[in-house]
Design a protein around this motif. Structure first.
Motif, short mmCIF file in Angstrom:
data_model
loop_
_atom_site.label_atom_id
_atom_site.label_comp_id
_atom_site.label_asym_id
_atom_site.label_seq_id
_atom_site.Cartn_x
_atom_site.Cartn_y
_atom_site.Cartn_z
N LEU A 82 8.56 1.16 -15.65
CA LEU A 82 7.43 2.09 -15.78
C LEU A 82 6.35 1.74 -14.77
O LEU A 82 5.78 2.62 -14.11
N GLY A 83 6.07 0.44 -14.65
CA GLY A 83 5.07 -0.01 -13.69
C GLY A 83 5.44 0.38 -12.27
O GLY A 83 4.60 0.82 -11.49
N PHE A 84 6.73 0.27 -11.97
CA PHE A 84 7.21 0.65 -10.64
C PHE A 84 6.99 2.14 -10.40
O PHE A 84 6.56 2.56 -9.33
N ILE A 85 7.25 2.94 -11.44
CA ILE A 85 7.06 4.39 -11.30
C ILE A 85 5.60 4.72 -11.03
O ILE A 85 5.27 5.56 -10.18
N LEU A 86 4.69 4.02 -11.72
CA LEU A 86 3.26 4.25 -11.49
C LEU A 86 2.91 3.93 -10.04
O LEU A 86 2.15 4.64 -9.38
N PHE A 87 3.50 2.85 -9.55
CA PHE A 87 3.31 2.44 -8.16
C PHE A 87 3.73 3.58 -7.22
O PHE A 87 3.03 3.95 -6.29
N ILE A 88 4.92 4.15 -7.50
CA ILE A 88 5.45 5.23 -6.66
C ILE A 88 4.53 6.46 -6.73
O ILE A 88 4.24 7.09 -5.71
N ILE A 89 4.09 6.80 -7.96
CA ILE A 89 3.22 7.97 -8.10
C ILE A 89 1.96 7.80 -7.26
O ILE A 89 1.56 8.68 -6.51
N THR A 90 1.35 6.62 -7.36
CA THR A 90 0.14 6.35 -6.60
C THR A 90 0.41 6.45 -5.11
O THR A 90 -0.37 7.01 -4.34
N GLY B 284 4.09 -6.62 -0.74
CA GLY B 284 5.55 -6.69 -0.70
C GLY B 284 6.09 -7.45 -1.90
O GLY B 284 7.08 -7.05 -2.51
N GLY B 285 5.41 -8.53 -2.27
CA GLY B 285 5.84 -9.33 -3.41
C GLY B 285 5.80 -8.53 -4.69
O GLY B 285 6.73 -8.60 -5.52
N ILE B 286 4.74 -7.73 -4.86
CA ILE B 286 4.62 -6.93 -6.08
C ILE B 286 5.75 -5.90 -6.15
O ILE B 286 6.42 -5.76 -7.18
N ILE B 287 5.98 -5.21 -5.02
CA ILE B 287 7.05 -4.21 -5.01
C ILE B 287 8.39 -4.87 -5.33
O ILE B 287 9.15 -4.40 -6.18
#
Lengths: 321, 350
Positions: free
Chosen positions: A291-299, A37-40
C-alpha cells in the motif's frame, strides 16, 4: 577594498573552502538520492510478497480481510484520491482568494497579521487537526452540513447517490473538509509569495491603461505567477495525499467503497497508521507495505503530470510570444 | 561550514555512545501496547527496589513477536496468544501476565449504565447487521420493561489492530457460528458495516456522539469515562456487570490445565460471576536461552510483578492474575533453560 595586498591570500583560502563546500553539497545531494532509492527498494522488496501473491487483483479488489488473509487495495486508493479531490476542490479556490486578498486588496495594517495567522495555521501539527476534527468539526458536519446536503441533493437523481445514507459526521466528506483546512495555509502562503514576485511596474502599467482590478489579476498577475501557482497547488496536494493522523480520526476507517461521500471510507495512510503495529503475519505486513508503495507511485504520477503540464504551459507562452 | 565541521563528529560520537550497552542489569522487551502503562509502572517500582531496569517498547504485538523471534529482546509481549503449533515452530514459550476486560457501551437516550442486558448472540447479530434496529424482538426479549426506541443501530469498532479487537471477535466467534464464518477473529478484522474509530478514544468519541450507537472499549476506559456499559449474559446464564471481580472470576474458573502453552482466551468462561469478554495479555520467551543471566533477571522481574504488582495493576484498572494461575505459570518456567540444559529460574528468592 581597503587592504588590497591581502586579497590573493584570502582568495586562496576561499578557493579551498569552495572546494570543500562543493564536495559537501554534492555529498548531501547524493545522500538524498540514496535515501530515495533505498526507500523505493525497501518498499518493493517488502511489498513483493503481496504483489506476487495477489497479482493484479491487489489493485482491483476492495476485500481487506486480515482473518482470511485476502487483501485488495482498491478501497484505500479510492479513498485517498476522493478525499484529496474534495480537499483540492475546496482548498484551491479559497487559498487563491486568500492569497489574492493579501497581496492585492488587503489594507496595509491587516496584511501582516493575516499573513502570520496563515503561517501559524500551517504550523499546527496534524494530530491537533485530527482531534479537533473528531470532537468539533465532525459533530458540526453531522448536525448542520450533512442534513443540508441531504436535504438539497438527496432526492436529485445521480447526484443524490453522492449524498445517500444517514448523516454520520464521520466519513469521506469530513476527511475532505479537514484536508481542505490543512492544505489551505500551505497553498495560500506559497501563492501569496508568488503573487508578490509580480513586478509592480507590470501591474501599474495595466492600471494605467485603465484595467480593473479583476482584469489585472486575471491578465497580469496570474499569467506571470502561473508556474508558482501550480507549484503551490502541488505542494498542497502532496500534503493531502499523504496526510495520516487527521484523516484517520475522522474518516471512519472502513475498507468498503461507497459512492456516497457521507459514508465511512479509508485512505492508504490511514490504513497504515491503523493496522501496521498489530499486523501479524508476513502476507498482511507485506500488503501494508505494498500500500505504501502504491501511495509512492500515486504521488510520483501527480508530480510528473504537473511537471508535464508546466512544460506545456511554457511552450504555449513561447509560441504566443 | 564551521557548524557542520564541529557538529558532525559530535553527532557520530553521540550515536556511538547510544549503541554501547550501558549496564548488565538491564532487561528489554517489546510488543503489545495495551499493557504498556502497567509494565512501565512495574519497571519503575522494580528498579527502585532492585536496581534492575526494564526497558519496554510498546511497538505492537506484531512487532513484539518479530523481535522475540529475532532474539533482539529478552522477552516479547502479545495481546493475542500464539497457537501451540506456532510456539513450537519458533521454540517459544508464553504465559499470561495481566488481564483486562472488554466492555460493550451504548448511546441510547434514557438508558442508564448497567440497564441494558445483552448476550453474545444478539451482540454478534448487531455487528453482522442482522439486528439493525434497537426495537428488534431479540433485544426486547432480554430487556422486559426497558423502553427501546425505534432507532437504527450504529455499530462502532476499533479500526486499529488491537488486543481489544481480538478478545471481542474471539468471544463473538465462539458464541455465534455465523460471526465466525463471516468475520472471524483477529487483532483486526473486516466488519461488514459500521464506523471505525482509532483507539479506545476514537470508539468512545464516535459512540458517545452517535445516537443509537454501540461500541466496545477496554474496561479501564469505560470506567474512567463513565460510559453507558451493558450487562452481559455469561456462560452460566447470569447477567453480570463488568468489574475487576468478574474478570478475576473468569480467570479463576478457566481450566488452564487443558490449555497447552497457556493458549487460552478467557472469553465465555463458566462460573456464575464470570464476565464473558475477558482476556489476558501474554509474554513470549525462548525455551533455549543463550544468556541465562538475562533470562533469570526477566523471570525474577515477572515473579516480582505477580507477587507485588497486583496493587499497582489495580490502580491502573488492570486485573492481576489469580494465585492459582500464577502457580501454574511459575511451574512452567522450568522449561526455560540455559545452554547447560538446566532451568534458569529456580524459584523466587524470598
Amino acid at each position: 577594498m581597503v587592504a588590497i595586498t591581502e586579497r590573493p591570500a584570502r582568495r586562496a583560502e576561499g578557493a579551498a573552502g569552495d572546494l570543500v563546500f562543493h564536495g559537501l553539497t554534492v555529498l548531501f545531494a547524493v545522500l538524498v538520492l540514496l535515501v530515495l532509492g533505498g526507500i523505493i527498494a525497501s518498499l518493493i522488496s517488502g511489498g513483493f510478497l503481496a504483489f506476487a501473491h495477489f497479482g493484479v487483483d491487489f489493485f482491483l479488489t476492495s476485500v481487506w480481510n486480515p482473518v482470511t488473509e485476502k487483501f485488495g487495495a482498491l478501497a484505500p486508493i479510492y479513498g485517498t484520491l476522493v478525499t484529496s479531490g474534495i480537499a483540492m476542490l475546496i482548498g484551491v479556490p479559497v487559498s487563491f482568494g486568500v492569497a489574492l486578498f493579501i497581496t492585492e486588496l488587503c489594507p496595509k495594517w491587516l496584511k501582516r497579521p493575516l499573513g502570520t495567522a496563515i503561517e501559524l495555521l500551517a504550523a499546527i501539527p496534524s494530530i491537533i487537526y485530527g482531534i479537533w476534527g473528531l470532537f468539533v468539526l465532525a459533530p458540526f458536519v453531522q448536525q448542520y452540513v450533512e442534513p443540508a446536503l441531504i436535504g438539497s441533493f438527496g432526492s436529485v437523481p445521480v447526484v443524490g447517490l453522492l449524498f445517500a445514507g444517514p448523516p454520520l459526521g464521520i466519513g469521506i466528506l469530513t476527511a475532505g473538509f479537514i484536508l481542505a483546512i490543512m492544505v489551505l495555509p500551505v497553498i495560500a502562503a506559497v501563492m501569496r509569495d508568488v503573487f508578490e514576485t509580480v513586478p509592480p511596474m507590470l501591474k501599474e502599467s495595466a492600471y494605467g491603461l485603465g484595467a480593473t482590478t479583476t482584469e489585472v489579476v486575471w491578465q497580469v498577475v496570474l499569467p506571470y505567477a502561473r508556474t508558482g501557482v501550480v507549484g503551490a497547488i502541488l505542494l498542497g496536494l502532496g500534503r493531502a495525499l499523504g496526510e495520516t493522523m487527521a484523516v484517520t480520526f475522522v474518516i471512519g476507517n472502513s475498507h468498503h467503497i461507497n459512492l456516497s461521500v457521507l459514508q465511512p471510507g479509508t485512505t492508504i495512510s490511514a490504513a497504515l497508521a491503523n493496522e501496521f503495529t498489530e499486523a501479524v503475519g508476513d502476507l498482511y505486513q507485506s500488503s501494508l507495505i505494498a500500500l505504501g508503495f502504491i501511495l509512492f507511485i500515486i504521488t510520483f504520477i501527480v508530480l510528473a503530470a504537473a511537471k508535464l503540464m508546466l512544460l506545456r504551459l511554457q511552450e504555449g507562452v513561447g509560441a504566443s510570444a | 561550514m564551521l557548524l557542520s565541521r564541529t557538529l558532525l563528529p559530535a553527532a557520530f560520537a553521540a550515536v556511538l555512545c547510544a549503541v554501547i550497552p550501558a549496564r548488565a542489569a538491564e532487561i528489554s522487551g517489546a510488543g503489545a501496547t495495551f499493557p504498556y502503562p502497567i509494565y512501565a509502572k512495574w519497571a519503575e517500582a522494580y528498579k527502585e527496589k532492585t536496581g534492575t531496569s526494564m526497558n519496554y517498547q510498546s511497538i505492537g504485538s506484531g512487532g513484539g513477536i518479530k523481535q522475540i523471534e529475532a532474539k533482539t529482546v529478552d522477552f516479547g509481549a502479545s495481546d493475542m496468544p500464539l497457537t501451540p503449533d506456532k510456539l513450537a515452530a519458533n521454540s517459544l514459550q508464553q504465559f499470561p501476565m495481566v488481564m483486562g476486560g472488554v466492555v460493550p457501551v451504548v448511546n441510547l437516550a434514557g438508558v442508564k449504565p448497567g440497564e441494558l442486558k445483552l448476550d453474545g448472540t444478539v451482540l454478534a447479530g448487531m455487528y453482522l447487521g442482522t439486528i439493525a434496529n434497537w426495537n428488534d424482538k431479540a433485544i426486547a426479549a432480554l430487556n422486559p420493561g426497558v423502553n427501546l426506541p425505534d432507532k437504527a443501530i450504529a455499530t462502532v469498532h476499533r479500526s486499529d489492530g488491537s488486543g481489544t479487537n481480538f478478545i471481542f471477535t474471539h468471544y463473538l466467534s465462539g458464541i455465534d457460528a455465523d460471526f465466525m464464518a463471516k468475520v472471524g477473529e483477529n487483532t483486526s478484522v473486516e466488519f461488514p458495516a459500521g464506523l471505525g474509530g482509532k483507539g479506545n478514544e476514537g470508539v468512545a468519541a464516535i459512540a458517545s456522539r452517535t445516537d443509537g450507537a454501540i461500541g466496545y472499549v477496554e474496561y479501564a476506559y469505560a470506567l474512567q469515562n463513565k460510559m453507558t456499559y451493558v450487562l452481559l449474559k455469561n456462560h452460566d446464564g447470569n447477567f453480570v456487570s463488568p468489574n475487576a471481580d468478574a474478570f478475576q472470576a473468569a480467570a479463576a474458573n478457566a481450566d488452564w490445565s487443558k490449555a497447552p502453552g497457556f493458549y487460552l482466551l478467557l472469553t465465555d468462561q463458566p462460573g456464575k460471576d464470570s464476565w464473558p469478554i475477558t482476556g489476558a495479555t501474554f509474554i513470549l520467551m525462548h525455551h533455549q536461552q543463550d544468556k541465562p543471566d538475562a533470562a533469570r533477571e526477566v523471570l525474577s522481574f515477572f515473579d516480582w510483578a505477580y507477587r507485588n504488582g497486583g496493587q499497582l495493576a489495580e490502580g491502573l484498572d488492570y486485573v492481576p492474575m489469580p494465585a492459582s494461575v500464577i502457580a501454574a505459570v511459575e511451574a512452567s518456567w522450568k522449561t526455560i533453560t540455559g545452554p547447560d540444559g538446566k532451568p534458569v529460574w529456580t524459584g523466587h528468592a524470598s
